[in-house]
Design an enzyme around this catalytic site. Structure first.
Site, PDB file in Angstrom:
ATOM      1  N   PHE A   1       0.853  -1.187   0.000  1.00  0.00           N
ATOM      2  CA  PHE A   1       0.000   0.000   0.000  1.00  0.00           C
ATOM      3  C   PHE A   1       0.886   1.233   0.000  1.00  0.00           C
ATOM      4  O   PHE A   1       2.091   1.159   0.247  1.00  0.00           O
ATOM      5  CB  PHE A   1      -0.949  -0.014   1.205  1.00  0.00           C
ATOM      6  CG  PHE A   1      -0.263  -0.141   2.533  1.00  0.00           C
ATOM      7  CD1 PHE A   1       0.107   0.993   3.253  1.00  0.00           C
ATOM      8  CD2 PHE A   1       0.009  -1.387   3.067  1.00  0.00           C
ATOM      9  CE1 PHE A   1       0.750   0.866   4.477  1.00  0.00           C
ATOM     10  CE2 PHE A   1       0.637  -1.528   4.287  1.00  0.00           C
ATOM     11  CZ  PHE A   1       1.010  -0.387   5.004  1.00  0.00           C
ATOM     12  N   TYR A   2       0.263   2.332  -0.305  1.00  0.00           N
ATOM     13  CA  TYR A   2       0.970   3.604  -0.410  1.00  0.00           C
ATOM     14  C   TYR A   2       0.506   4.527   0.697  1.00  0.00           C
ATOM     15  O   TYR A   2      -0.680   4.590   1.012  1.00  0.00           O
ATOM     16  CB  TYR A   2       0.725   4.223  -1.791  1.00  0.00           C
ATOM     17  CG  TYR A   2       1.395   3.386  -2.856  1.00  0.00           C
ATOM     18  CD1 TYR A   2       2.663   3.693  -3.306  1.00  0.00           C
ATOM     19  CD2 TYR A   2       0.782   2.241  -3.349  1.00  0.00           C
ATOM     20  CE1 TYR A   2       3.306   2.883  -4.227  1.00  0.00           C
ATOM     21  CE2 TYR A   2       1.417   1.425  -4.268  1.00  0.00           C
ATOM     22  CZ  TYR A   2       2.675   1.761  -4.708  1.00  0.00           C
ATOM     23  OH  TYR A   2       3.311   0.960  -5.607  1.00  0.00           O
ATOM     24  N   VAL A   3       1.466   5.242   1.286  1.00  0.00           N
ATOM     25  CA  VAL A   3       1.135   6.238   2.301  1.00  0.00           C
ATOM     26  C   VAL A   3       1.334   7.643   1.753  1.00  0.00           C
ATOM     27  O   VAL A   3       0.889   8.614   2.371  1.00  0.00           O
ATOM     28  CB  VAL A   3       1.930   6.025   3.613  1.00  0.00           C
ATOM     29  CG1 VAL A   3       1.498   4.721   4.280  1.00  0.00           C
ATOM     30  CG2 VAL A   3       3.426   6.032   3.378  1.00  0.00           C
TER      31      VAL A   3
ATOM     32  N   ILE B   1      -3.416   5.107   1.432  1.00  0.00           N
ATOM     33  CA  ILE B   1      -4.280   5.848   0.511  1.00  0.00           C
ATOM     34  C   ILE B   1      -4.654   4.870  -0.602  1.00  0.00           C
ATOM     35  O   ILE B   1      -3.834   4.097  -1.066  1.00  0.00           O
ATOM     36  CB  ILE B   1      -3.601   7.126  -0.027  1.00  0.00           C
ATOM     37  CG1 ILE B   1      -2.241   6.817  -0.653  1.00  0.00           C
ATOM     38  CG2 ILE B   1      -3.432   8.150   1.092  1.00  0.00           C
ATOM     39  CD1 ILE B   1      -1.553   8.018  -1.283  1.00  0.00           C
TER      40      ILE B   1
ATOM     41  N   ASN C   1       2.042   0.157  -9.937  1.00  0.00           N
ATOM     42  CA  ASN C   1       1.385  -0.289  -8.717  1.00  0.00           C
ATOM     43  C   ASN C   1       0.696   0.857  -7.982  1.00  0.00           C
ATOM     44  O   ASN C   1      -0.387   0.676  -7.431  1.00  0.00           O
ATOM     45  CB  ASN C   1       2.378  -1.006  -7.801  1.00  0.00           C
ATOM     46  CG  ASN C   1       2.664  -2.408  -8.283  1.00  0.00           C
ATOM     47  OD1 ASN C   1       1.771  -3.233  -8.374  1.00  0.00           O
ATOM     48  ND2 ASN C   1       3.912  -2.699  -8.588  1.00  0.00           N
TER      49      ASN C   1
END
Length: 157
Positions: A29-31, A82, A144
């Site tokens: 996941f991305y922050v 996010i 991604n």
């Protein structure tokens, strides 16, 4: 810091499956994400985690910094994700001395199979395996970060 030459391909043929050396279950996941830079957290096989920062706008070459982080902290950071958490199984496949990472996506991205080739140098097209389909390097919808933050790309090899 490491520079990577990264190429991405849709996978056209299941012939790669007989060549798999290893596989890893990945949740990522991305922050943070904006054009030219991302901050990603990846949990591998539920037992280890890494924080990765990527910088650059070139389709094939970006700067990448990766650091191991405690698994418990990675799991805590998931609350700050996010977009969606990406679930995939990464398969390691070798061809002509190069390692290909074939990602088979799950969840809402089921059906998407993307092969990545990361090398210090550019690999000539004639050295690529026949099971690769259309090259999608530079098509941001297959990055991604875009898969986590955006829509679901049309899946066609």
């Amino acid at each position: 810091m490491g520079k990577e030459v990264e190429r991405k391909f849709l996978v056209a043929d299941p012939a790669w499956r007989s060549l798999v050396e290893a596989h890893i279950r990945i949740s990522q996941f991305y922050v943070a994400a904006q054009p030219g830079r991302t901050v990603r957290v990846r949990i591998s096989d539920g037992g280890s985690a890494a924080l990765t920062l990527k910088f650059g706008n070139k389709a094939r070459e970006r700067d990448e910094f990766e650091y191991p982080i405690p698994l418990a902290e990675a799991e805590e950071l998931m609350a700050f994700a996010i977009g969606r958490v990406i679930e995939k199984t990464r398969h390691h496949v070798r061809h002509r001395g190069y390692l290909y990472e074939v990602d088979v996506f799950g969840g809402v991205l089921s059906g998407l199979v993307v092969a990545e080739l990361e090398t210090p140098e550019d690999v000539p097209d004639e050295m690529l395996p026949d099971w690769l389909g259309r090259e999608v390097t530079g098509e941001s919808r297959f990055y991604n970060a875009s898969l986590a933050l955006g829509g679901i790309p049309e899946i066609a090899a």
